[in-house]
Design a protein around this motif. Sequence first.
Motif, mmCIF file in Angstrom:
data_model
loop_
_atom_site.group_PDB
_atom_site.id
_atom_site.type_symbol
_atom_site.label_atom_id
_atom_site.label_comp_id
_atom_site.label_asym_id
_atom_site.label_seq_id
_atom_site.Cartn_x
_atom_site.Cartn_y
_atom_site.Cartn_z
ATOM 1 N N GLU A 530 53.054 31.324 40.402
ATOM 2 C CA GLU A 530 53.384 32.300 41.432
ATOM 3 C C GLU A 530 52.942 33.721 41.066
ATOM 4 O O GLU A 530 52.769 34.567 41.946
ATOM 5 C CB GLU A 530 54.896 32.319 41.701
ATOM 6 C CG GLU A 530 55.461 30.990 42.179
ATOM 7 C CD GLU A 530 55.991 30.159 41.037
ATOM 8 O OE1 GLU A 530 57.055 29.535 41.197
ATOM 9 O OE2 GLU A 530 55.344 30.136 39.960
ATOM 10 N N LEU A 531 52.782 33.985 39.770
ATOM 11 C CA LEU A 531 52.425 35.337 39.338
ATOM 12 C C LEU A 531 50.926 35.503 39.085
ATOM 13 O O LEU A 531 50.476 36.589 38.715
ATOM 14 C CB LEU A 531 53.198 35.694 38.067
ATOM 15 C CG LEU A 531 54.725 35.679 38.165
ATOM 16 C CD1 LEU A 531 55.347 36.134 36.849
ATOM 17 C CD2 LEU A 531 55.210 36.556 39.306
ATOM 18 N N ARG A 532 50.169 34.441 39.303
ATOM 19 C CA ARG A 532 48.746 34.486 38.940
ATOM 20 C C ARG A 532 48.005 35.568 39.728
ATOM 21 O O ARG A 532 47.206 36.318 39.163
ATOM 22 C CB ARG A 532 48.109 33.118 39.186
ATOM 23 C CG ARG A 532 46.639 33.044 38.737
ATOM 24 C CD ARG A 532 46.105 31.633 38.894
ATOM 25 N NE ARG A 532 46.870 30.709 38.060
ATOM 26 C CZ ARG A 532 47.378 29.557 38.502
ATOM 27 N NH1 ARG A 532 47.222 29.213 39.776
ATOM 28 N NH2 ARG A 532 48.034 28.758 37.694
ATOM 29 N N ARG A 533 48.269 35.675 41.018
ATOM 30 C CA ARG A 533 47.545 36.644 41.832
ATOM 31 C C ARG A 533 47.882 38.070 41.406
ATOM 32 O O ARG A 533 47.002 38.940 41.359
ATOM 33 C CB ARG A 533 47.871 36.420 43.318
ATOM 34 C CG ARG A 533 47.153 37.388 44.252
ATOM 35 C CD ARG A 533 45.650 37.353 44.052
ATOM 36 N NE ARG A 533 44.948 38.327 44.877
ATOM 37 C CZ ARG A 533 43.772 38.862 44.575
ATOM 38 N NH1 ARG A 533 43.169 38.505 43.438
ATOM 39 N NH2 ARG A 533 43.205 39.735 45.362
ATOM 40 N N LEU A 534 49.156 38.328 41.094
ATOM 41 C CA LEU A 534 49.543 39.661 40.630
ATOM 42 C C LEU A 534 48.821 40.020 39.330
ATOM 43 O O LEU A 534 48.413 41.169 39.126
ATOM 44 C CB LEU A 534 51.052 39.726 40.435
ATOM 45 C CG LEU A 534 51.898 39.863 41.704
ATOM 46 C CD1 LEU A 534 53.373 39.685 41.379
ATOM 47 C CD2 LEU A 534 51.652 41.213 42.374
ATOM 48 N N LYS A 535 48.632 39.044 38.457
ATOM 49 C CA LYS A 535 47.921 39.301 37.202
ATOM 50 C C LYS A 535 46.449 39.580 37.469
ATOM 51 O O LYS A 535 45.827 40.402 36.784
ATOM 52 C CB LYS A 535 48.091 38.119 36.249
ATOM 53 C CG LYS A 535 49.511 37.951 35.737
ATOM 54 C CD LYS A 535 49.613 36.793 34.755
ATOM 55 C CE LYS A 535 51.027 36.654 34.222
ATOM 56 N NZ LYS A 535 51.162 35.559 33.230
ATOM 57 N N GLU A 536 45.879 38.897 38.448
ATOM 58 C CA GLU A 536 44.481 39.155 38.792
ATOM 59 C C GLU A 536 44.318 40.572 39.334
ATOM 60 O O GLU A 536 43.349 41.270 38.993
ATOM 61 C CB GLU A 536 44.009 38.131 39.809
ATOM 62 C CG GLU A 536 43.906 36.720 39.264
ATOM 63 C CD GLU A 536 43.621 35.688 40.347
ATOM 64 O OE1 GLU A 536 43.358 34.519 40.000
ATOM 65 O OE2 GLU A 536 43.659 36.063 41.543
ATOM 66 N N VAL A 537 45.241 40.992 40.173
ATOM 67 C CA VAL A 537 45.204 42.362 40.688
ATOM 68 C C VAL A 537 45.333 43.350 39.540
ATOM 69 O O VAL A 537 44.609 44.361 39.478
ATOM 70 C CB VAL A 537 46.337 42.584 41.715
ATOM 71 C CG1 VAL A 537 46.459 44.065 42.068
ATOM 72 C CG2 VAL A 537 46.073 41.752 42.966
ATOM 73 N N ASP A 538 46.222 43.078 38.611
ATOM 74 C CA ASP A 538 46.415 43.996 37.499
ATOM 75 C C ASP A 538 45.187 44.045 36.592
ATOM 76 O O ASP A 538 44.864 45.105 36.044
ATOM 77 C CB ASP A 538 47.639 43.582 36.675
ATOM 78 C CG ASP A 538 47.920 44.581 35.571
ATOM 79 O OD1 ASP A 538 48.162 45.764 35.894
ATOM 80 O OD2 ASP A 538 47.864 44.191 34.389
ATOM 81 N N ALA A 539 44.497 42.924 36.434
ATOM 82 C CA ALA A 539 43.275 42.936 35.624
ATOM 83 C C ALA A 539 42.247 43.891 36.233
ATOM 84 O O ALA A 539 41.566 44.650 35.515
ATOM 85 C CB ALA A 539 42.697 41.529 35.519
ATOM 86 N N ALA A 540 42.144 43.880 37.562
ATOM 87 C CA ALA A 540 41.207 44.791 38.228
ATOM 88 C C ALA A 540 41.643 46.241 38.045
ATOM 89 O O ALA A 540 40.814 47.126 37.779
ATOM 90 C CB ALA A 540 41.114 44.445 39.715
ATOM 91 N N LEU A 541 42.935 46.509 38.176
ATOM 92 C CA LEU A 541 43.435 47.868 37.971
ATOM 93 C C LEU A 541 43.186 48.331 36.545
ATOM 94 O O LEU A 541 42.815 49.492 36.307
ATOM 95 C CB LEU A 541 44.934 47.920 38.284
ATOM 96 C CG LEU A 541 45.337 47.745 39.753
ATOM 97 C CD1 LEU A 541 46.851 47.658 39.878
ATOM 98 C CD2 LEU A 541 44.796 48.899 40.594
ATOM 99 N N PHE A 542 43.382 47.447 35.603
ATOM 100 C CA PHE A 542 43.188 47.823 34.203
ATOM 101 C C PHE A 542 41.726 48.161 33.923
ATOM 102 O O PHE A 542 41.421 49.122 33.205
ATOM 103 C CB PHE A 542 43.668 46.692 33.292
ATOM 104 C CG PHE A 542 43.595 47.031 31.833
ATOM 105 C CD1 PHE A 542 44.557 47.844 31.240
ATOM 106 C CD2 PHE A 542 42.561 46.559 31.050
ATOM 107 C CE1 PHE A 542 44.479 48.171 29.897
ATOM 108 C CE2 PHE A 542 42.479 46.875 29.700
ATOM 109 C CZ PHE A 542 43.444 47.687 29.128
ATOM 110 N N ARG A 543 40.823 47.367 34.490
ATOM 111 C CA ARG A 543 39.389 47.658 34.306
ATOM 112 C C ARG A 543 39.029 49.031 34.856
ATOM 113 O O ARG A 543 38.111 49.689 34.358
ATOM 114 C CB ARG A 543 38.540 46.577 34.994
ATOM 115 C CG ARG A 543 38.498 45.255 34.255
ATOM 116 C CD ARG A 543 37.405 44.350 34.808
ATOM 117 N NE ARG A 543 37.638 43.976 36.190
ATOM 118 C CZ ARG A 543 38.323 42.909 36.577
ATOM 119 N NH1 ARG A 543 38.860 42.096 35.671
ATOM 120 N NH2 ARG A 543 38.473 42.639 37.869
#
Length: 582
Positions: A530-543
């Motif tokens: 359930e948290l996978r999409r939020l982590k993907e969004v955060d990876a983009a923000l971190f980059r």
Amino acid sequence: MAGRSGRTVMVLGGGVAGLTAAMELAERGFEVTVVEPSGWGGKARSASVPGTGRGGRLDLPSEHGFRFFPGFYRSLPDTMRRIPLQGSPSGVEGNLREAPEMLSARSGRVGETVADVSLSAGPRTPLQILRARGMKLGAEGELNEELLYFANRMLVYMTSSAQRRLGQWEQTSWWDFTAANGASEEYRKVCVVGATRTVVAARAEECSAHTVGGFLEAFGYGFLGRGGAQAADRVLNGPTSTAWIDPWVRHLARLGVRLELGWRVEGLTVRGRTVAGAVLRGPGGRRREAEADWYVCALPVDRIGALLARGLAEADPELKRTADLRTDWMVGLQFYLTEPTPITRGHVIYQDSPWALTSISQAQFWDTDFAATYGDGTVADCLSVDISSWDTPGILHGKPARECTRAEVAAEVWAQLADALNDGRRRTLHDGLLHSWYLDPAVKNLDGPGPATNDEALLINTTGSWALRPQARTAAVNLFMAGDFVRCPVNLATMEGANQSGRSAANALLEAAGHDAEPAEVHALYEPSELRRLKEVDAALFRQGRRHILDTPPPWSAPTAPDAPTAPTAPDGPDARLSGTG
């Protein structure tokens, strides 16, 4: 290679990591020798109090610190299942018993909390988890701002990408991540300091948010009933060596492993990028050089330094970084009691104790009559205590533990326990209950001369320490590293981490040897889909060098966690926790 068959392995160190590597390799047909200077099991082994047994009874049992097996442990239980035990279809894992309660004890018993952490209670809500940690609520059951903010910090960590965890939270202390400056003393005591000192023996100001957040996340998923059906908290049904280590050693011997106790590695002979031999010192000062095709260095991190100057750094110069890893003390003290004293059916966290104490009443979980089995017949229970803070003044003598005598340490710990467990109506602990006590002998010089030392110090995960920790494979073609300081999915000095590192070392050796056997499984921590999409969004923000989308400032004036670095640091290596569990 030095050996004749290409299948000879020497494991240097017989703790959990070394015995794990030996088992995995022996099961795959390698000829394994394990050398260990002190005792099988390393820091996990139990011992006894010499001369205390009477009338055919065993000496009183002692531990370096009580053992517990959280529900998120997966690799270690798998190893335990494969160690045969008569009458147990699940091997020595069958010696584990559920600890169904956790007590958060407070001074004078004011505000103490007993939480049901059993499997039978079913999944918990996040609010129940916070309550189980002893975190107070506001008026009429409403959450106060500080508790809401702590929930925010956990949500931020749980939805952080792998890149942010290593690139930002690894460089951020737990103190800063939780915005402890400016918060109330209660918030700091329970949410900030309590989460580190009672678990990983590290200061919140120094320990990384990557480590503490990861541990609390894994523990929380266990309470929520996610990631498996194991009990959240389990303990052994007897002394650690009796219930686990001794059967393990016997099993290794049946597998053909050669076990040499009393031998310490003094150096390595290195030719080019190949280890040609290990210099050993044994009983009576005997010295010999042993040869093998492959070597697994499974020594504790605090003993790596001496070996660096004697061949280890020559084999792999990058290993010199381990000298900058830090250790601290988490020491066991046993109180032997004349009456059964099951304070609660599980572990106790003493939130107000200056020395960051935790304890468990052991006899209630053991499959023996304690008084009939151990000591002089008058000892009915063992209250096993871990001391995690050795630099804070106590309440009895006003001195930190390092400056006390052994007797003063025992008296101070007893006073801090009594402060939390006694009140005007009930005295759980009283002097008439105390038969004797025993402090881990690995702590030396408390009675002088010179400063106190500890032969069994524990790795602490300070900010930025991930970069100092080695992977299982080294630059030497036939040398591999194992130990709770080696990178593995559980980013914490635990038995699970030691076990995973032994498996990783065995797998790296199998690959180097071109062996086609199935590799040992190194279990990743549970990650909810359930948290996978939020982590993907955060990876983009971190980059992009931007903050986590849920990262908000605290409701009080305090420095907040720094922005994400502009040059993100990606996880390195397949054994990194973030590319995949204390």
